[in-house]
Design a protein around this motif. Structure first.
Motif, short mmCIF file in Angstrom:
data_model
loop_
_atom_site.label_atom_id
_atom_site.label_comp_id
_atom_site.label_asym_id
_atom_site.label_seq_id
_atom_site.Cartn_x
_atom_site.Cartn_y
_atom_site.Cartn_z
N HIS A 1 0.86 -1.19 0.00
CA HIS A 1 0.00 0.00 0.00
C HIS A 1 0.89 1.24 0.00
N ALA A 2 0.63 2.16 -0.91
CA ALA A 2 1.35 3.43 -0.93
C ALA A 2 0.36 4.54 -0.62
N VAL A 3 0.71 5.37 0.33
CA VAL A 3 -0.17 6.44 0.75
C VAL A 3 0.14 7.69 -0.07
N ASN A 4 -0.82 8.12 -0.89
CA ASN A 4 -0.76 9.35 -1.70
C ASN A 4 0.28 9.35 -2.82
N PHE A 5 0.72 8.19 -3.28
CA PHE A 5 1.59 8.11 -4.46
C PHE A 5 1.54 6.69 -5.00
N ASN A 6 2.09 6.49 -6.20
CA ASN A 6 2.10 5.17 -6.83
C ASN A 6 3.46 4.51 -6.67
N VAL A 7 3.44 3.22 -6.40
CA VAL A 7 4.67 2.45 -6.23
C VAL A 7 5.02 1.80 -7.57
N ASP A 8 6.31 1.82 -7.93
CA ASP A 8 6.71 1.17 -9.19
C ASP A 8 6.88 -0.34 -8.98
N ARG A 9 6.84 -1.07 -10.08
CA ARG A 9 6.89 -2.54 -10.01
C ARG A 9 8.20 -3.06 -9.43
N LYS A 10 9.28 -2.33 -9.67
CA LYS A 10 10.59 -2.74 -9.17
C LYS A 10 10.57 -2.81 -7.63
N LEU A 11 9.99 -1.81 -7.01
CA LEU A 11 9.90 -1.77 -5.54
C LEU A 11 8.99 -2.88 -5.03
N VAL A 12 7.87 -3.11 -5.71
CA VAL A 12 6.95 -4.17 -5.31
C VAL A 12 7.65 -5.53 -5.41
N GLY A 13 8.41 -5.75 -6.48
CA GLY A 13 9.16 -6.99 -6.64
C GLY A 13 10.20 -7.17 -5.55
N GLY B 1 10.19 -10.23 -2.74
CA GLY B 1 11.36 -11.10 -2.55
C GLY B 1 11.86 -11.08 -1.12
N ARG B 2 11.89 -9.88 -0.53
CA ARG B 2 12.39 -9.75 0.85
C ARG B 2 11.42 -10.41 1.83
N MET B 3 10.13 -10.27 1.60
CA MET B 3 9.15 -10.86 2.51
C MET B 3 9.13 -12.38 2.38
N ASP B 4 9.37 -12.89 1.17
CA ASP B 4 9.42 -14.35 0.99
C ASP B 4 10.55 -14.97 1.80
N LYS B 5 11.64 -14.23 2.00
CA LYS B 5 12.76 -14.74 2.79
C LYS B 5 12.38 -14.95 4.25
N LEU B 6 11.37 -14.22 4.71
CA LEU B 6 10.96 -14.34 6.11
C LEU B 6 10.35 -15.70 6.42
N GLU B 7 9.84 -16.38 5.40
CA GLU B 7 9.20 -17.68 5.64
C GLU B 7 10.18 -18.74 6.13
N LYS B 8 11.46 -18.57 5.90
CA LYS B 8 12.41 -19.57 6.40
C LYS B 8 12.63 -19.43 7.91
N TYR B 9 12.23 -18.29 8.48
CA TYR B 9 12.35 -18.10 9.93
C TYR B 9 11.11 -18.58 10.67
N TYR B 10 9.95 -18.41 10.02
CA TYR B 10 8.70 -18.84 10.66
C TYR B 10 7.72 -19.13 9.52
N ASP B 11 7.36 -20.40 9.36
CA ASP B 11 6.61 -20.82 8.18
C ASP B 11 5.10 -20.67 8.29
N ARG B 12 4.60 -20.17 9.42
CA ARG B 12 3.15 -20.08 9.61
C ARG B 12 2.63 -18.65 9.44
N VAL B 13 3.33 -17.83 8.67
CA VAL B 13 2.89 -16.46 8.42
C VAL B 13 1.66 -16.49 7.53
N VAL B 14 0.59 -15.83 7.96
CA VAL B 14 -0.66 -15.83 7.21
C VAL B 14 -0.59 -14.84 6.05
#
Length: 100
Positions: A6-18, A22-35
């Motif tokens: 979610h971007a407040v009052n501006f648009n986020v480019d695809r590079k940042l979303v990607g 990727g960074r959030m997917d890495k968190l699953e190796k620390y705790y695999d029950r993230v909803v």
């Protein structure tokens, strides 16, 4: 893991979303029950250079973690916030293991 950006009052480019996905997917190796996770981007209307704010909200069964970081770039803020979330998830996993 499902990541909502979610971007407040501006648009986020695809590079940042990607990058965020990727960074959030890495968190699953620390705790695999993230909803799911929500990442909020905001611009602080001040004259300082560190005016970019990233806020990460992660939902796990029975709990929710929120971390907010302010830096010069959104990527740096996401990186610092994700590092903090990693530590929280590791603590959560150890706590769950101790009770089992």
């Amino acid at each position: 893991m499902k990541v909502n950006v979610h971007a407040v009052n501006f648009n986020v480019d695809r590079k940042l979303v990607g990058y965020v996905q990727g960074r959030m997917d890495k968190l699953e190796k620390y705790y695999d029950r993230v909803v799911c996770s929500d990442v909020f981007f905001k611009l602080d209307n001040s004259s300082i250079k560190e005016n970019k704010i990233a806020e990460i909200k992660i939902s796990v069964p029975g709990d929710e973690f929120i971390v907010k970081k302010q830096c010069k770039s959104f990527e740096e803020a996401v990186e610092l916030a994700a590092d903090s979330i990693e530590r929280l998830l590791v603590k959560r996993k150890q706590k769950v293991r101790a009770h089992s």
